[in-house]
Write a protein that holds these residues in place. Structure first.
Motif, PDB file in Angstrom:
ATOM      1  N   HIS A 121       0.852  -1.193   0.000  1.00 39.74           N
ATOM      2  CA  HIS A 121       0.000   0.000   0.000  1.00 39.74           C
ATOM      3  C   HIS A 121       0.884   1.237   0.000  1.00 39.74           C
ATOM      4  N   GLY A 122       0.357   2.275  -0.629  1.00 39.65           N
ATOM      5  CA  GLY A 122       1.151   3.495  -0.780  1.00 39.65           C
ATOM      6  C   GLY A 122       0.772   4.598   0.177  1.00 39.65           C
ATOM      7  N   PRO A 251       0.112  -0.601  -5.878  1.00 41.06           N
ATOM      8  CA  PRO A 251       1.056   0.051  -6.784  1.00 41.06           C
ATOM      9  C   PRO A 251       0.988  -0.571  -8.175  1.00 41.06           C
ATOM     10  N   TRP A 254       3.601  -3.245  -8.949  1.00 39.11           N
ATOM     11  CA  TRP A 254       3.344  -4.539  -8.315  1.00 39.11           C
ATOM     12  C   TRP A 254       2.349  -5.338  -9.138  1.00 39.11           C
TER      13      TRP A 254
END
Length: 405
Positions: A121-122, A251, A254
């Motif tokens: 997660h960003g 992302p 990913w």
């Protein structure tokens, strides 16, 4: 081997409609969990919207049926269970894709609760004086699971249990939230949900309760991750990795790597979708582009806030063409307005206001409706009322409330 199959938006929409129970509603012998599985989760931040998402896809299903699938022991129509064997839910309300609250089939938790915690997660991490260490996070999740096993607790009751099982540090009021401060432990509630330690219980009056979902064994991580990609492509393909990433809030790099791994293993294959590269599950390339297939998307439909179809179906500019892109999206984000679909694309917004046993459904079309379209819209509004167990009235006019009102 890369395929050169050309797939149009119309053909993809027809197949998606079939698989989403939007072309034809699910038969009466289809379970609520089966409908939720076809949608790959039902967004449930607002439970009434989730009830509509399911009920509008299934003949005869009302909000009571959805709640009965979530909390069978609390269902007024369920026979009293033996004390030692409470009925198991077929649906679970918990944190799903994007960390948001979803209704997920209980049988699918082994996939979700293996795949979701592994998605990068960003989001920015809290400051050092607020965030939990990885060891503390594990302790909190373990404490949540233990406290909720066989219990229904409010947030305050759960907080007391977590602090008692971990330490005072978990209860430090360090998280700014809604003009107040939340205890430190609450920053991993979504993590507890995504790994199967926490789900939502029935409300206790106006207060939300939490419980632990039925026990299960998560799938091996690689198997769960591959299965999630394949199921997404089955429901919403063709799709490039960036659409999968957007749906999952992951992302893009990913997602691209995951697609490459599955392509190399022969589990997914490339096609041309509206002239650009996209992917489907291996062998799932039948998209008949014929007039009779296009009839599957003809007519009008109403979809509620954050319906799975408007969130996941891409490209967004084709689903929300012209004026719909400006009117029915909020900063490019889908789901903030309930939408009117006309012939498979967004062509309006709507809003319902309930007063007791009656609900007024105001629909704002962005295109002229034919007489037949208006008659069908009235039938759809009746369907909304049936799901919500209310008498519905249709008003065609401007929707004056804002996004997510």
């Amino acid at each position: 081997m890369t395929k050169t199959t050309g797939i149009t938006w119309a053909a993809a929409s027809a197949r998606r409609f079939e698989r989403q129970f939007l072309a034809m509603p699910a038969r009466t012998d289809t379970s609520v969990a089966d409908v939720a599985a076809a949608m790959l989760g039902v967004h449930a931040q607002v439970l009434s919207a989730a009830e509509l998402s399911v009920g509008l896809r299934a003949d005869g299903v009302t909000r009571a049926d959805v709640r009965g699938a979530l909390w069978p022991a609390a269902s007024p129509t369920a026979p009293p269970p033996p004390p030692s064997s409470p009925p198991s839910p077929s649906l679970v309300k918990t944190h799903g894709p994007r960390g948001t609250v979803h209704l997920l089939p209980a049988r699918d938790l082994p996939m979700w609760c293996a795949a979701l915690p592994a998605v990068p997660h960003g989001t920015a991490a809290p400051s050092a004086d607020v965030r939990l260490t990885e060891e503390q996070a594990r302790q909190v999740v373990t404490a949540i699971a233990a406290a909720l096993d066989g219990a229904f607790l409010t947030i305050d009751e759960l907080g007391e249990e977590v602090v008692a099982r971990t330490g005072p540090w978990a209860g430090d009021l360090v998280m700014p939230a809604f003009q107040t401060m939340w205890p430190r432990w609450r920053q991993v509630m979504h993590r507890a949900g995504q790994c199967g330690a926490l789900s939502f219980g029935p409300n206790r009056g106006r207060r939300v309760t939490y419980t632990r979902p039925p026990h299960f064994t998560p799938l091996p991580l690689e198997e769960a991750s591959r299965l999630l990609v394949r199921r997404y492509l089955y429901a919403y393909g063709p799709a490039p990795p960036r659409h999968f990433a957007r749906w999952l809030a992951a992302p893009p790099a990913w997602a691209t790597a995951r697609f490459a791994e599955l392509a190399a293993a022969g589990e997914i294959e490339e096609v041309r979708f509206e002239g650009t590269p996209a992917w489907v599950t291996a062998g799932d390339t039948a998209f008949p582009d014929a007039p009779e297939r296009h009839e599957l998307v003809r007519g009008v439909r109403l979809l509620p806030y954050f319906d799975a179809y408007v969130i996941a179906a891409q490209p967004r500019e084709l689903l929300f063409p012209g004026a719909a892109y400006r009117r029915a999206l909020a900063g490019g984000q889908a789901g903030n307005f309930p939408v009117l679909l006309v012939d498979g694309i967004v062509a309006g917004v709507w809003h319902q206001r309930r007063r007791g046993r009656r609900t007024t459904v105001t629909v704002e079309p962005l295109v002229p409706l034919t007489a037949r379209g208006e008659r069908e819209l009235a039938e759809r509004v009746e369907g909304v009322g049936a799901v919500l167990e209310a008498e519905a009235e249709l008003v065609i006019g401007e929707v004056t409330v804002g996004a997510h009102a």
